[in-house]
Design a protein around this motif. Structure first.
Motif, PDB file in Angstrom:
ATOM      1  N   ASP A 186       0.870  -1.175   0.000  1.00 48.58           N
ATOM      2  CA  ASP A 186       0.000   0.000   0.000  1.00 48.58           C
ATOM      3  C   ASP A 186       0.908   1.226   0.000  1.00 48.58           C
ATOM      4  O   ASP A 186       1.483   1.591   1.018  1.00 48.58           O
ATOM      5  CB  ASP A 186      -0.899  -0.018   1.243  1.00 48.58           C
ATOM      6  CG  ASP A 186      -1.921   1.105   1.236  1.00 48.58           C
ATOM      7  OD1 ASP A 186      -1.508   2.282   1.282  1.00 48.58           O
ATOM      8  OD2 ASP A 186      -3.123   0.808   1.196  1.00 48.58           O
ATOM      9  N   TRP A 187       1.035   1.863  -1.150  1.00 45.68           N
ATOM     10  CA  TRP A 187       2.040   2.907  -1.306  1.00 45.68           C
ATOM     11  C   TRP A 187       1.798   4.120  -0.411  1.00 45.68           C
ATOM     12  O   TRP A 187       2.751   4.630   0.187  1.00 45.68           O
ATOM     13  CB  TRP A 187       2.155   3.343  -2.767  1.00 45.68           C
ATOM     14  CG  TRP A 187       3.081   4.500  -2.940  1.00 45.68           C
ATOM     15  CD1 TRP A 187       2.762   5.771  -3.307  1.00 45.68           C
ATOM     16  CD2 TRP A 187       4.501   4.507  -2.706  1.00 45.68           C
ATOM     17  NE1 TRP A 187       3.869   6.568  -3.329  1.00 45.68           N
ATOM     18  CE2 TRP A 187       4.950   5.820  -2.964  1.00 45.68           C
ATOM     19  CE3 TRP A 187       5.417   3.546  -2.304  1.00 45.68           C
ATOM     20  CZ2 TRP A 187       6.287   6.178  -2.831  1.00 45.68           C
ATOM     21  CZ3 TRP A 187       6.753   3.904  -2.171  1.00 45.68           C
ATOM     22  CH2 TRP A 187       7.168   5.206  -2.441  1.00 45.68           C
ATOM     23  N   PRO A 188       0.566   4.669  -0.289  1.00 43.86           N
ATOM     24  CA  PRO A 188       0.406   5.834   0.593  1.00 43.86           C
ATOM     25  C   PRO A 188       0.897   5.570   2.014  1.00 43.86           C
ATOM     26  O   PRO A 188       1.517   6.439   2.633  1.00 43.86           O
ATOM     27  CB  PRO A 188      -1.109   6.099   0.545  1.00 43.86           C
ATOM     28  CG  PRO A 188      -1.526   5.589  -0.800  1.00 43.86           C
ATOM     29  CD  PRO A 188      -0.683   4.377  -1.022  1.00 43.86           C
ATOM     30  N   GLN A 189       0.627   4.367   2.562  1.00 47.35           N
ATOM     31  CA  GLN A 189       1.118   4.059   3.903  1.00 47.35           C
ATOM     32  C   GLN A 189       2.640   3.995   3.943  1.00 47.35           C
ATOM     33  O   GLN A 189       3.283   4.550   4.841  1.00 47.35           O
ATOM     34  CB  GLN A 189       0.551   2.713   4.376  1.00 47.35           C
ATOM     35  CG  GLN A 189      -0.893   2.730   4.771  1.00 47.35           C
ATOM     36  CD  GLN A 189      -1.259   1.475   5.535  1.00 47.35           C
ATOM     37  OE1 GLN A 189      -0.669   1.176   6.569  1.00 47.35           O
ATOM     38  NE2 GLN A 189      -2.237   0.736   5.023  1.00 47.35           N
ATOM     39  N   LEU A 190       3.216   3.305   2.970  1.00 42.38           N
ATOM     40  CA  LEU A 190       4.665   3.153   2.962  1.00 42.38           C
ATOM     41  C   LEU A 190       5.352   4.489   2.706  1.00 42.38           C
ATOM     42  O   LEU A 190       6.379   4.807   3.315  1.00 42.38           O
ATOM     43  CB  LEU A 190       5.071   2.140   1.892  1.00 42.38           C
ATOM     44  CG  LEU A 190       6.553   1.770   1.862  1.00 42.38           C
ATOM     45  CD1 LEU A 190       6.978   1.143   3.174  1.00 42.38           C
ATOM     46  CD2 LEU A 190       6.855   0.835   0.700  1.00 42.38           C
ATOM     47  N   GLN A 194      -1.075   4.027  -6.065  1.00 43.63           N
ATOM     48  CA  GLN A 194      -1.848   3.558  -4.917  1.00 43.63           C
ATOM     49  C   GLN A 194      -1.303   2.254  -4.351  1.00 43.63           C
ATOM     50  O   GLN A 194      -1.117   2.131  -3.148  1.00 43.63           O
ATOM     51  CB  GLN A 194      -3.319   3.363  -5.317  1.00 43.63           C
ATOM     52  CG  GLN A 194      -4.033   4.655  -5.652  1.00 43.63           C
ATOM     53  CD  GLN A 194      -4.064   5.614  -4.478  1.00 43.63           C
ATOM     54  OE1 GLN A 194      -4.495   5.255  -3.377  1.00 43.63           O
ATOM     55  NE2 GLN A 194      -3.600   6.834  -4.684  1.00 43.63           N
ATOM     56  N   LYS A 195      -1.053   1.279  -5.216  1.00 43.16           N
ATOM     57  CA  LYS A 195      -0.585  -0.011  -4.756  1.00 43.16           C
ATOM     58  C   LYS A 195       0.453  -0.575  -5.725  1.00 43.16           C
ATOM     59  O   LYS A 195       0.448  -0.256  -6.908  1.00 43.16           O
ATOM     60  CB  LYS A 195      -1.752  -1.003  -4.617  1.00 43.16           C
ATOM     61  CG  LYS A 195      -2.802  -0.582  -3.587  1.00 43.16           C
ATOM     62  CD  LYS A 195      -3.889  -1.616  -3.444  1.00 43.16           C
ATOM     63  CE  LYS A 195      -4.976  -1.138  -2.486  1.00 43.16           C
ATOM     64  NZ  LYS A 195      -4.468  -0.878  -1.134  1.00 43.16           N
ATOM     65  N   LEU A 196       1.325  -1.417  -5.164  1.00 41.01           N
ATOM     66  CA  LEU A 196       2.269  -2.185  -5.967  1.00 41.01           C
ATOM     67  C   LEU A 196       2.037  -3.663  -5.662  1.00 41.01           C
ATOM     68  O   LEU A 196       1.903  -4.048  -4.498  1.00 41.01           O
ATOM     69  CB  LEU A 196       3.720  -1.844  -5.644  1.00 41.01           C
ATOM     70  CG  LEU A 196       4.259  -0.464  -5.982  1.00 41.01           C
ATOM     71  CD1 LEU A 196       4.024   0.481  -4.821  1.00 41.01           C
ATOM     72  CD2 LEU A 196       5.750  -0.539  -6.278  1.00 41.01           C
ATOM     73  N   THR A 197       1.984  -4.464  -6.707  1.00 35.58           N
ATOM     74  CA  THR A 197       1.857  -5.906  -6.541  1.00 35.58           C
ATOM     75  C   THR A 197       3.053  -6.576  -7.198  1.00 35.58           C
ATOM     76  O   THR A 197       3.315  -6.359  -8.380  1.00 35.58           O
ATOM     77  CB  THR A 197       0.561  -6.433  -7.173  1.00 35.58           C
ATOM     78  OG1 THR A 197      -0.556  -5.742  -6.608  1.00 35.58           O
ATOM     79  CG2 THR A 197       0.407  -7.925  -6.924  1.00 35.58           C
TER      80      THR A 197
END
Length: 557
Positions: A502-506, A532-535
């Motif tokens: 979860d990119w915003p958190q990281l 937003q996210k990386l998978t």
């Protein structure tokens, strides 16, 4: 009768005209989507000018205006104004030192390929006068005469501004440079325009194009990795991992062959990233090549992760992972950290946090012993410097031995072992007591290093009591399989590990602990703003290549 025939003829002509206009309108409407459906130029032609030891090479295989049109096309109408401002800002940042404007000065002639490369950690290889990295940008030309006219106009403006120009010839090409701006250019034939920050970089590029054994285009590892990656793409990124790390840290790195006998050489030291577009983001397929003289242990098709384990992890995780054999995931992630600026690596302190709690080398033992199915969750609680983590795993002889080693390591670190119950489940806790002032005397505070529990044939480790409490709650009422995992499973099978970020958190965690990206943040800001996210999906490895896929999920805020 004649009138009827005339009306029918006019109707047919009108219908043909309508179909022609409609066809052109549909073609124009779908034109931006061609980059998604077909990709851009499949193979770069500019890599013949890039030395194969270059730390970082980025090839954009579609014109920037086509990429911008697609970005705007996919955005909702109310968002396009903001996106246009972002694109204008990025153009200003990248082209401001040159005084050029893309639409006016570059778009009329630039082709479908632009390559930017860090070709050397130090241009003159002399550490006594400091490090001056060599940078090279190569444009392909659709209209060579227009490109030549733009180049002449640029240098005329430089001369009018008081710059002293230097002219020289090399391998049949005219080199023009200015010591005032530091720029140097040359036009090669009617296809390539080369721009560098020093004439020596251009000379090296021209020599590399003449000697196929020294340029990247004919490098064996590049050719092998390229064949292993999907052919539909809009970009390629080549990375010499030791050189990339040295360049980021401002250190010198030899441009020639490295010492093949060095005992600390990693398993992989070079990678190729192929970038493709979807309606929701960017797909990056990565092939990491074995270090010369080393062979990887083949693991393709030998894994069977229990993907249901991820359902038991707590919600709202910054990082969630599931797979089989944790060592495979860490081997995949270790080279990827070469992409992360050094100032940001300290924010990714999960491994350090585990070692700090139990003792140095703890995480290495966990990686080696966890050879079965697992699920891993990491959060960064607000106001806490250390991350919170949870680990679910299947038992195995190796994992039991690892837990015994942790028990012994905990004792040597002065940790006490105690038993308690959380949600009616027996839990073992490792903690360290500390005395601190409290009221009129001293108070004892327990610093928890970790907790462990057995759950229906699975073993659970957490960093905190709250983490254990959340996990036990999910064990009794598991959630649904996350959408990102269902999507990632459809890409390719079998896979060794899946990881979601979860990119915003990281990003919030990284920015709280380290300064920003500097130059990298400037270039990547539009992407990071919408990320937003990386998978990540790790596909294991052959004896020569380690392959994985990363999906960057982008949204328009």
């Amino acid at each position: 009768m004649k009138l009827r025939r005339l009306i029918i003829a006019l109707a047919i002509v009108a219908g043909l005209v309508f179909m022609l206009v409609l066809g052109r309108w549909v073609t124009a409407w779908r034109a931006p989507l061609a980059l998604i459906e077909q990709g851009g130029q499949a193979i770069p032609t500019t890599l013949q000018f890039v030395p194969k030891q270059s730390p970082l090479v980025v090839s954009v295989l579609a014109r920037p205006d086509r990429l911008a049109d697609l970005w705007l096309h996919l955005a909702r109408s109310k968002q396009r104004s903001a996106l246009k401002k972002e694109l204008a800002w990025l153009e200003q940042v990248l082209l401001a030192p040159t005084g050029l404007a893309y639409q006016q000065d570059l778009q009329p002639w630039v082709g479908e390929e632009i390559t930017a490369a860090v070709v050397s950690a130090d241009i003159d290889q002399d550490p006594n006068n400091g490090l001056t990295p060599g940078y090279l940008v190569i444009f392909t030309c659709r209209q060579s005469q227009t490109a030549l006219a733009s180049l002449e106009l640029f240098w005329q403006n430089q001369a009018l501004g008081g710059a002293a120009l230097t002219f020289s010839d090399r391998v049949g090409s005219r080199l023009i440079s200015s010591s005032q701006s530091g720029l140097a250019t040359t036009l090669v034939g009617d296809r390539f325009l080369l721009v560098a920050n020093h004439p020596e970089v251009l000379r090296q590029a021209l020599v590399a194009a003449q000697a196929t054994d020294t340029n990247l285009q004919f490098d064996r590892r590049y050719q092998t990795a390229l064949q292993a990656l999907p052919s539909q793409r809009v970009g390629l990124v080549a990375m010499n991992l030791p050189g990339l790390k040295a360049w980021q840290q401002g250190l010198s790195y030899p441009d020639g062959p490295v010492n093949l006998g060095a005992p600390d050489r990693p398993e992989v030291d070079w990678g190729l990233l192929s970038l493709a577009l979807t309606r929701r983001g960017i797909v990056a397929d990565l092939a990491l090549a074995a270090t010369p003289g080393k062979a990887l242990e083949p693991r393709q098709g030998q894994v069977d992760p229990d993907l249901q384990l991820v359902r038991y992890l707590p919600d709202a995780l910054a990082i969630a992972g599931v797979g089989r054999d944790l060592g495979i995931l860490t081997q995949t992630l270790r080279p990827l950290l070469s992409f992360v600026p050094p100032d940001w690596r300290s924010g990714l302190s999960v491994l350090q946090a585990v070692d700090r709690g139990f003792g140095q080398g703890t995480m290495a033992r966990v990686e080696a012993g966890l050879d079965q199915n697992y699920a891993l969750g990491i959060t960064f609680p607000s106001g806490q410097a250390q991350p919170d983590w949870s680990l679910i795993s299947q038992p195995s002889p190796g994992w039991h031995q690892t837990l015994e080693e942790l028990e012994h390591l905990a004792q040597t670190q002065g940790l006490g072992v105690s038993s308690l119950e959380i949600q009616h489940t027996p839990v073992r806790a490792w903690s360290r007591l500390a005395a601190e002032p409290g009221g009129t005397g001293l108070a004892l505070r327990a610093e928890v290093a970790g907790l462990e529990a057995d759950l229906e044939g699975y073993q659970v480790l957490t960093a905190s009591a709250e983490g254990m409490n959340q996990l036990l709650g999910r064990w009794s009422a598991p959630g649904d399989s996350p959408a990102w995992l269902t999507e990632a499973e459809s890409w390719k099978s079998p896979a060794a590990a899946y990881l979601q970020v979860d990119w915003p958190q990281l990003q919030a965690q990284l920015q709280a602990q380290a300064p920003p990206f500097r130059l990298w943040e400037v270039a990547a800001r539009p992407l990071l703003h919408h990320l937003q996210k990386l998978t990540l999906v790790s596909y294991g490895q052959s004896d020569r290549l380690q392959t994985s896929r990363i999906f960057f999920h982008l949204t328009n805020p």
